[in-house]
Design a protein around this motif. Structure first.
Motif, PDB file in Angstrom:
ATOM      1  N   ARG A   1      -3.227  32.344  60.723  1.00 44.47           N
ATOM      2  CA  ARG A   1      -2.195  32.121  59.948  1.00 44.47           C
ATOM      3  C   ARG A   1      -2.980  32.308  58.273  1.00 44.47           C
ATOM      4  NH1 ARG A   1       1.618  27.961  60.101  1.00 44.47           N
ATOM      5  NH2 ARG A   1       0.268  26.778  61.216  1.00 44.47           N
ATOM      6  N   GLN A   2      -4.185  31.716  58.620  1.00 43.06           N
ATOM      7  CA  GLN A   2      -4.939  31.972  56.963  1.00 43.06           C
ATOM      8  C   GLN A   2      -6.060  32.930  56.912  1.00 43.06           C
ATOM      9  OE1 GLN A   2      -6.580  28.110  55.633  1.00 43.06           O
ATOM     10  NE2 GLN A   2      -5.642  27.081  57.506  1.00 43.06           N
ATOM     11  N   LEU A   3      -6.378  33.457  58.267  1.00 38.37           N
ATOM     12  CA  LEU A   3      -7.234  34.421  58.285  1.00 38.37           C
ATOM     13  C   LEU A   3      -6.930  35.716  57.947  1.00 38.37           C
ATOM     14  CD1 LEU A   3     -10.185  34.581  59.301  1.00 38.37           C
ATOM     15  CD2 LEU A   3      -9.442  35.233  61.549  1.00 38.37           C
ATOM     16  N   ILE A   4      -5.447  36.057  58.569  1.00 36.62           N
ATOM     17  CA  ILE A   4      -5.029  37.527  58.344  1.00 36.62           C
ATOM     18  C   ILE A   4      -4.697  37.585  56.579  1.00 36.62           C
ATOM     19  CG2 ILE A   4      -3.064  39.070  58.431  1.00 36.62           C
ATOM     20  CD1 ILE A   4      -5.027  38.852  60.943  1.00 36.62           C
ATOM     21  N   PRO A   5      -4.133  36.753  56.161  1.00 37.79           N
ATOM     22  CA  PRO A   5      -3.887  36.853  54.657  1.00 37.79           C
ATOM     23  C   PRO A   5      -5.049  37.000  53.862  1.00 37.79           C
ATOM     24  CG  PRO A   5      -2.590  35.009  55.181  1.00 37.79           C
ATOM     25  CD  PRO A   5      -3.322  35.725  56.491  1.00 37.79           C
ATOM     26  N   SER A   6      -6.165  36.149  54.138  1.00 37.89           N
ATOM     27  CA  SER A   6      -7.419  36.374  53.353  1.00 37.89           C
ATOM     28  C   SER A   6      -8.124  37.652  53.719  1.00 37.89           C
ATOM     29  CB  SER A   6      -8.204  34.903  53.868  1.00 37.89           C
ATOM     30  OG  SER A   6      -8.410  34.863  55.150  1.00 37.89           O
ATOM     31  N   CYS A   7      -8.062  37.993  54.870  1.00 40.06           N
ATOM     32  CA  CYS A   7      -8.698  39.428  55.267  1.00 40.06           C
ATOM     33  C   CYS A   7      -8.189  40.449  54.531  1.00 40.06           C
ATOM     34  CB  CYS A   7      -8.745  39.557  56.705  1.00 40.06           C
ATOM     35  SG  CYS A   7      -9.767  39.033  57.697  1.00 40.06           S
ATOM     36  N   ILE A   8      -6.732  40.427  54.389  1.00 42.72           N
ATOM     37  CA  ILE A   8      -6.096  41.711  53.272  1.00 42.72           C
ATOM     38  C   ILE A   8      -6.655  41.493  52.097  1.00 42.72           C
ATOM     39  CG2 ILE A   8      -3.823  42.131  52.611  1.00 42.72           C
ATOM     40  CD1 ILE A   8      -2.594  41.353  55.334  1.00 42.72           C
ATOM     41  N   CYS A   9      -6.606  40.243  51.407  1.00 38.61           N
ATOM     42  CA  CYS A   9      -6.971  40.270  49.958  1.00 38.61           C
ATOM     43  C   CYS A   9      -8.631  40.593  49.747  1.00 38.61           C
ATOM     44  CB  CYS A   9      -6.828  38.929  49.574  1.00 38.61           C
ATOM     45  SG  CYS A   9      -5.170  38.427  48.863  1.00 38.61           S
ATOM     46  N   LEU A  10      -9.348  40.113  50.658  1.00 39.75           N
ATOM     47  CA  LEU A  10     -10.837  40.204  50.575  1.00 39.75           C
ATOM     48  C   LEU A  10     -11.489  41.559  51.121  1.00 39.75           C
ATOM     49  CD1 LEU A  10     -12.597  36.938  51.510  1.00 39.75           C
ATOM     50  CD2 LEU A  10     -11.810  37.807  49.315  1.00 39.75           C
ATOM     51  N   GLY A  11     -10.668  42.089  52.016  1.00 32.85           N
ATOM     52  CA  GLY A  11     -10.840  43.594  52.488  1.00 32.85           C
ATOM     53  C   GLY A  11     -10.588  44.627  51.312  1.00 32.85           C
TER      54      GLY A  11
END
Lengths: 282, 349
Positions: B297-307
């Motif tokens: 739940r934290q990983l997916i949004p952070s991946c989307i932003c940083l990716g």
């Protein structure tokens, strides 16, 4: 709530063959019958390889009974939707095999999955339920810690909180106290007894007859030849019954510890003839 | 206890501040990227252009008509679609990598693990060989990518054992089958014109992105991304053992199919539009996991932003560092490999 197993037969690797037709030696579980009601605890005892875990896995539908069925309040669990089933049954597996990179609270929160749809996120109520159960099992202090960094006893309680977070009617635990030290073991058994008086049905596997005394009301004995006996705990914990299951001689004593009677089980002699060997031809 | 006590403080929590910061960063970088590149465009010119387009045709300032048309073409027809697709592709690849690592219980899974990238590459090479135009190359490539994964999925369904293991193995086998087909296409391709075109395309470059390819690829990509986003909580359960996840009431089979479909849509649409861009699906999820922990739940949004930030930065560098444009995949690997090593070393400390 009531969970029943009716005439469960199971054997590995005989897809499509009807039960009872295989050679007798290969039959793992024969004629398993078990009943667990709300407020009752059932212990499953037996030798290594007798199929205790397999029995639980069949009971929960992870393996399919070759014949016989598991009923939850009279409904065959195979006919129930997974969501429905797992709202009523909480399952605590033996030990986690994967690396657990989740924090304890997240892990407990996962227990609420069955209450929520495929695409939904946990709500405030879910988080509250998770915290409530963590408090109930006195593991609130583990919040914020990673599951991979806590002790085995603590992890067992976290997984138990996860199973209970769904507010199930029946709790199924696979060898909950194996690998725990005395203090953790006593705490766990006390918890099980408390949960039982609060109306939960409990089914658990154990290697130790002593642990089922005082906690279990009914006991399923499995003797390693596929035979099973289900009955009240006081009968099943007699030396003769245990000898039948474990193929060892036993002396059992009730001793009084601070006013509580405790069961003392002392195995003392290996039986010469472990199994009745099939009669050789000529 | 003393060692574990710091566990929480050593990691950040992805909260609304990080989200706000991420969105601001993306916006600022995207606007900055509009003005980077070989053709000099200043923000003043862009503002003037916007102003005149509202004030219908009076060129008051420094821009004459020809110059204005050129600036407009560079900004709107070349850089804008490219930046849009960069952001979406970076986000998609990172999220797809994280999701696949979740359902495969394997930290080395990448968006290419299930053969989508190999299939799509073969499709594109075939399209080039047959002399199709850009649009049809993209379509062929996407279809081949999807076909490869369908094949993988069909094979893994025939097996009754560990579904994840079979999926990864089948992905490897089908993937290498398609790369053999790709080699065959390269072998028969005309070494004078077709082969360099195929090779250049395979290296991965965003310079062929037009609004047409964006409209073709973006809906798929965003749908896949949305599915992963919605399933983010379930991915936590999927990283447990199969039976454990099922006992939590999660329909593991359904979630797995949805995640595979989503990652395939993302990978196929990225590869079909701009070739194989590696490392993002591995590097970004691992970095995010180190920063924010393993909770999806934290990983997916952070991946989307940083990716999206990562790919935008790398692509902007690729097109403005040197006179001739560098293929972006070379740069992602050159930047990505040392960064990944750094992460590994940091993780083990």
């Amino acid at each position: 709530m009531q969970l029943n197993i009716e005439n469960g037969f199971f054997q590995y690797g005989t897809f499509g063959r009807r039960a009872g037709e295989g050679q007798k030696g290969g039959m793992l579980l024969q004629n398993v019958n078990l009943t667990c009601r709300s407020g009752e605890a059932v212990a499953v005892l037996g030798t290594n390889g007798a199929g205790k875990s397999t029995m639980l896995r069949c009971m929960l539908g992870f393996e399919t009974w070759n014949s016989g069925k598991t009923l939850l309040d009279g409904t065959d669990i195979r006919l129930m939707r997974p969501n429905q089933l797992w709202r009523k049954i909480g399952y605590v597996p033996q030990r986690p095999q994967n690396s657990l990179a989740l924090e304890t609270e997240e892990m407990v929160l996962l227990g609420r999955s069955s209450q929520r749809g495929l695409f939904s996120q946990p709500s405030k109520a879910d988080r509250e339920a998770a915290v409530r159960w963590m408090e109930r099992l006195s593991i609130r202090h583990l919040q914020g810690r990673l599951c991979s960094r806590i002790s085995g006893g603590e992890l067992q309680l976290v997984m138990m909180a996860r199973a209970l977070a769904a507010d199930p009617g029946i709790l199924v635990m696979d060898e909950p106290e194996t690998g725990l030290d005395y203090r953790n073991r006593l705490q766990l058994l006390r918890l099980l007894r408390e949960l039982k008086t609060e109306g939960l049905g409990v089914i658990f596997n154990t290697h130790y007859p002593e642990n089922s005394f005082e906690t279990a009301d009914q006991i399923l004995l499995m003797n390693g030849n596929g035979e099973c006996r289900f009955g009240p705990a006081e009968e099943q914990l007699r030396a003769a019954a245990l000898e039948w299951a474990y193929h060892v001689s036993f002396q059992t004593e009730l001793i009084s510890v601070e006013g509580h009677s405790r069961l003392c089980v002392i195995p003392y002699e290996e039986e010469r003839e472990q199994k009745k060997m099939p009669v050789e031809k000529e | 206890m003393s060692g574990n006590g710091n566990e929480r403080e050593s990691r950040c929590r992805w909260n609304r501040w990080w989200l706000a910061g991420g969105i601001t960063l993306i916006t600022v970088l995207a606007i900055a990227a509009l003005f980077c590149g070989r053709y000099q465009v200043t923000p003043g010119q862009a503002l003037e252009l916007i102003w005149t387009s509202f004030a219908s045709g009076n060129f008051a300032g420094s821009l004459d008509e020809a110059k204005a048309a050129m600036v407009k073409r560079v900004l709107v027809q070349i850089r804008l679609p490219r930046i849009c697709y960069c952001l979406a592709a970076g986000a998609g690849l990172a999220a797809a990598g994280a999701a696949l690592q979740g359902i495969c219980s394997n930290p080395l899974a990448t968006p290419d693990t299930l053969g989508a990238a190999n299939g799509a590459s073969f499709g594109a090479a075939l399209g080039i060989l047959l002399g199709m135009n850009g649009f049809w190359i993209q379509v062929t490539s996407m279809l081949c990518g999807i076909a490869a994964v369908l094949l993988v999925f069909a094979v893994s369904r025939k097996h009754t054992g560990n579904p994840v293991l079979m999926l990864v193995l089948a992905g490897m086998v089908i993937g290498s089958f398609f790369s053999a087909l790709l080699s065959a296409v390269k072998y028969v391709a005309d070494p004078q014109d077709k082969l360099p075109e195929i090779t250049h395309w395979l290296m991965g470059s965003m310079n062929a992105i037009t609004w047409k390819s964006v409209t073709l690829g973006l809906p798929w990509l965003l749908t896949g991304l949305a599915v992963i986003w919605l399933l983010r909580w379930k991915l936590n359960a999927m990283s447990l053992a199969e039976e454990e996840a099922r006992s939590l009431g999660v329909s593991t089979g359904l979630v797995r199919i949805l995640v595979i479909a989503a990652t395939t849509m993302i990978t196929a649409s990225v590869v079909s539009a701009c070739g194989q861009i590696g490392w993002i699906g591995l590097l970004i999820p691992h970095g995010c996991r180190l920063l924010f922990g393993g909770d999806f739940r934290q990983l997916i949004p952070s991946c989307i932003c940083l990716g999206s930030v990562f790919l935008l930065l790398v692509d902007t560098a690729a097109r403005s560092l040197t006179a001739a444009e560098l293929p972006v995949a070379i740069l992602t690997a050159v930047v990505g490999a040392p960064l990944f090593l750094l992460l590994l070393l940091k993780k083990n400390r």
